[in-house]
Design an enzyme around this catalytic site. Structure first.
Site, short mmCIF file in Angstrom:
data_model
loop_
_atom_site.label_atom_id
_atom_site.label_comp_id
_atom_site.label_asym_id
_atom_site.label_seq_id
_atom_site.Cartn_x
_atom_site.Cartn_y
_atom_site.Cartn_z
N LYS A 1 -5.98 9.65 -9.47
CA LYS A 1 -7.40 9.32 -9.34
C LYS A 1 -8.16 10.44 -8.62
O LYS A 1 -7.57 11.42 -8.19
CB LYS A 1 -7.57 7.97 -8.64
C1 LIG Z 1 -5.44 2.99 -11.42
C2 LIG Z 1 -6.19 1.79 -11.82
C3 LIG Z 1 -5.94 0.52 -11.28
C4 LIG Z 1 -4.80 0.25 -10.34
O1 LIG Z 1 -4.81 1.06 -9.22
P1 LIG Z 1 -3.55 1.11 -8.23
O2 LIG Z 1 -4.11 1.70 -6.98
O3 LIG Z 1 -2.53 1.98 -8.89
O4 LIG Z 1 -3.05 -0.27 -8.04
C5 LIG Z 1 -6.76 -0.53 -11.64
N1 LIG Z 1 -7.76 -0.36 -12.52
C6 LIG Z 1 -8.01 0.84 -13.10
C7 LIG Z 1 -9.15 0.96 -14.06
C8 LIG Z 1 -7.23 1.94 -12.78
O5 LIG Z 1 -7.47 3.12 -13.36
#
Ligand SMILES: *Cc1c(COP(=O)(O)O)cnc(C)c1O
Length: 406
Positions: free
Chosen positions: A189
């Site tokens: 991210k």
């Molecule tokens: C990465 C992601 C998640 C989950 O995030 P984590 O921190 O890995 O639990 C949820 N929704 C979206 C749209 C994502 O890209």
């Protein structure tokens, strides 16, 4: 960066490393001061009153379901073009995850499809900001709130981003059209804490409840005690004296909660990454602009399009996803990914419509054809490398490799 370019990757500075090492030498590895500092800074950045940091965005989404009171017999509608967690959170609490279609420009949940497919048992909507581009939150909130449902924004892709409404700009996490917004700090991210997530809300009761459920539903501060363990309840007990005494050791479990805590190590990294977030966003915007320009004339490829209320200056891009007409190119997607990989270029397909997953088909009877726009988006989707650490040469390499596909 030389060698292989993955579609997404963290950027870690020497300052980030030093910040984490400082915590390792301190008294608190978890439950210390860094958590609250990170929460305050992040909430301020996005313009929210409360930030609750947790160990993942998946945990934040689960807490969101719990605090708005979604449960068995309820339905939660989200976008099919998302990571599994945006829908799974509804299943965690025994509700039914359901899906409305996406709009073909932004690839985000379409308010018109949401309204057309509304069912009376829908208690919440989870809107996702795909690739970092904001969903049409005012329109989605209008539909949801008209039906008395809560709005949760899954902004895992968009920390630090914003959009325009009625000539004013708003920040993701700091506008009135979501009751709760969640962010992810997974390393792919835009900013990272290793693993981690943030739950932000202006609703004090939601914030209090999320904090409680993050740590076993347990409180230790006298002001938070509900006082059910009163002397009168235990008058007949042989242990009445001990039970009625609330000394410094006392703690109280008020709800069935979880251990969704994040560590001070992670929050120190998060605070340090926050300083770089504006630069990360700017560099991502630059790369997106370079790609858009370079790919504009390619007949087999469509670059990401902005919906009217999003602007190049405000979008915090997480993904660079193009649509490729594979049949007209005369190559399958696997062949294209392989050709890119041979030139050291990673790519990824984001996302398979969630309801097409085996577990969703078996559990809820969902089948192909449910959301045609999401399915045709998926058939053509390919995400190319987008990370702040890409150099000009890296960007050129990606551009050359994609051009040479045609
Ligand atoms: C990465 C992601 C998640 C989950 O995030 P984590 O921190 O890995 O639990 C949820 N929704 C979206 C749209 C994502 O890209």
């Amino acid at each position: 960066m030389s060698g292989f370019l993955p579609y997404g990757r963290q950027s870690i500075s020497d300052e980030d490393i030093a910040a984490v090492c400082d915590v390792l030498r301190s008294d608190f590895l978890t439950c210390g001061p860094k958590v609250e500092e990170f929460e305050k800074q992040f909430a301020e950045l996005v313009g929210a009153k409360n930030g609750i940091a947790v160990n993942s965005a998946t945990s934040a989404l689960h807490l969101a379901m719990l605090v708005v009171g979604v449960g068995p017999g309820d339905r939660v509608v989200t976008s099919p073009n998302t990571f599994l967690a945006s829908a799974n959170c509804a299943a965690f609490v025994g509700a039914t995850p359901d899906f409305a279609d996406i709009d073909p420009v932004s690839y985000n949940l379409d308010a018109k499809s949401l309204e057309a497919n509304w069912k009376t048992d829908t208690k919440a909507v989870v809107a996702v900001d795909y690739a970092g581009q904001s969903a049409d939150m005012p329109a989605i909130a209008r539909v949801a709130r008209n039906h008395g449902a809560q709005v949760i924004e899954d902004a895992c892709h968009g920390p630090g981003g914003g959009f325009v409404h009625d000539g004013r700009s708003f920040r993701i996490g700091g506008h009135p059209w979501a009751d709760i917004t969640v962010f992810s700090f997974h390393p792919v991210k835009t900013m990272t804490t290793g693993e981690g997530g943030m739950f932000v809300t202006d609703n004090e009761e939601f914030a209090r409840k999320a904090r409680l459920l993050r740590t076993h539903g347990m409180v230790r501060t006298p002001a938070d005690f509900v006082g059910l363990v009163s002397p009168s309840e235990f008058q007949l007990s042989a242990f009445s004296f001990q039970l009625s005494e609330k000394g410094p050791w006392y703690y109280e479990m008020q709800e069935l909660g979880y251990n969704y805590r994040i560590t001070d190590l992670q929050c120190a990294l998060g605070r340090s990454q926050l300083k770089n977030l504006p630069a990360f966003i700017r560099r991502r915007q630059e790369i997106v602009a370079r790609y858009n320009e370079a790919f504009a004339a390619l007949p087999f490829l469509k670059t990401p399009q902005l919906s009217t209320f999003n602007s190049e200056q405000l979008v915090s891009w997480h993904l660079y996803t193009v649509q490729i007409d594979f049949p007209s190119l005369g190559r399958t997607r696997s062949e294209v990914m392989k050709a890119l990989r041979q030139q050291g270029i990673g790519s990824q397909v984001l996302y398979i419509p969630v309801y097409l997953q085996p577990w969703y088909r078996e559990t809820y009877g969902y089948a192909p054809g449910k959301c045609p726009n999401a399915e045709s988006f998926y058939a053509q989707a390919l995400s190319l490398p987008l990370q702040p650490a890409l150099s000009e040469e890296d960007v050129q390499r990606v551009i050359q490799a994609v051009r040479s596909l045609g």
